[in-house]
Design a protein around this motif. Structure first.
Motif, short mmCIF file in Angstrom:
data_model
loop_
_atom_site.label_atom_id
_atom_site.label_comp_id
_atom_site.label_asym_id
_atom_site.label_seq_id
_atom_site.Cartn_x
_atom_site.Cartn_y
_atom_site.Cartn_z
N UNK A 21 28.31 19.74 55.92
CA UNK A 21 28.93 19.88 54.60
C UNK A 21 29.11 21.35 54.25
N UNK A 22 28.10 22.17 54.54
CA UNK A 22 28.23 23.61 54.28
C UNK A 22 29.33 24.21 55.14
N UNK A 24 32.06 22.71 56.20
CA UNK A 24 33.35 22.33 55.61
C UNK A 24 33.66 23.15 54.37
N UNK A 25 32.66 23.40 53.52
CA UNK A 25 32.89 24.19 52.30
C UNK A 25 33.19 25.64 52.62
N UNK A 26 32.53 26.20 53.65
CA UNK A 26 32.82 27.58 54.06
C UNK A 26 34.26 27.67 54.55
N UNK A 27 34.71 26.69 55.31
CA UNK A 27 36.09 26.69 55.79
C UNK A 27 37.10 26.48 54.67
N UNK A 28 36.74 25.70 53.66
CA UNK A 28 37.71 25.41 52.59
C UNK A 28 37.91 26.60 51.66
N UNK A 33 30.35 29.52 49.64
CA UNK A 33 30.87 28.97 48.39
C UNK A 33 30.26 29.62 47.15
N UNK A 34 29.02 30.05 47.21
CA UNK A 34 28.37 30.59 46.02
C UNK A 34 28.86 31.97 45.65
N UNK A 35 29.71 32.57 46.49
CA UNK A 35 30.27 33.88 46.14
C UNK A 35 31.55 33.76 45.34
#
Length: 157
Positions: A21-22, A24-28, A33-35
């Motif tokens: 999941x992390x 996928x979120x980094x790629x999206x 994501x928290x930055x």
């Protein structure tokens, strides 16, 4: 299967799905994501991951204790699917089968729309006079089947 080994496999499954999941979120978003504004901050993210890992271990332990896990792949799969397993367990109660409706014979009338009878009252004479005045000004004639009028009568106004 040993309880400790099953719990470790469940932990591994929960960690694997969190890592995916992390990823996928980094790629999206193109970075952590928290930055980015509007994304989850690091502290709540770490708490959410810890909760997810503990849920994976707990569900795997319960499944192992009830002899539902035969091997490492089963424990890994339970760790991965732990939130969905809990959601399915708590979202549904006992299901009741739908009873079929009795067959229709040609003689029965088909059910129509429900209509509530409107009983005229003394106040309705005043309301009808007001409606007549408004209808005359607008140039359109609305009868007593006007939706607002029926709702007003049902409420007792």
């Amino acid at each position: 299967m040993q309880m400790l080994a099953a719990c470790l496999w469940g932990l591994g499954g929960a960690a694997a799905i969190e890592a995916w999941t992390l990823h996928e979120r980094i790629n999206s978003v193109g970075g952590f994501p928290w930055t980015y504004r509007g994304q989850m901050k690091p502290a709540p993210y770490v708490v959410a991951v810890a909760i997810r890992l503990s849920v994976g271990v707990i569900v795997t332990a319960a499944s192992t204790a009830s002899n539902q896990v035969a091997g490492p792949v089963g424990a890994l799969a339970i760790g991965i699917a732990a939130p969905q397993i809990l959601q399915q367990m708590f979202a549904r109660g006992p299901s009741r089968p739908e009873l079929p409706s009795p067959p229709r014979t040609g003689a029965e009338p088909r059910p129509g729309p429900r209509r509530t009878p409107i009983v005229p009252r003394v106040d309705d004479r005043v309301n009808n006079r007001v409606n007549d005045r408004v209808n005359d000004r607008v140039g359109v004639r609305y009868g007593p089947a006007d939706g607002a009028d029926q709702r007003r009568r049902r409420r007792g106004r």
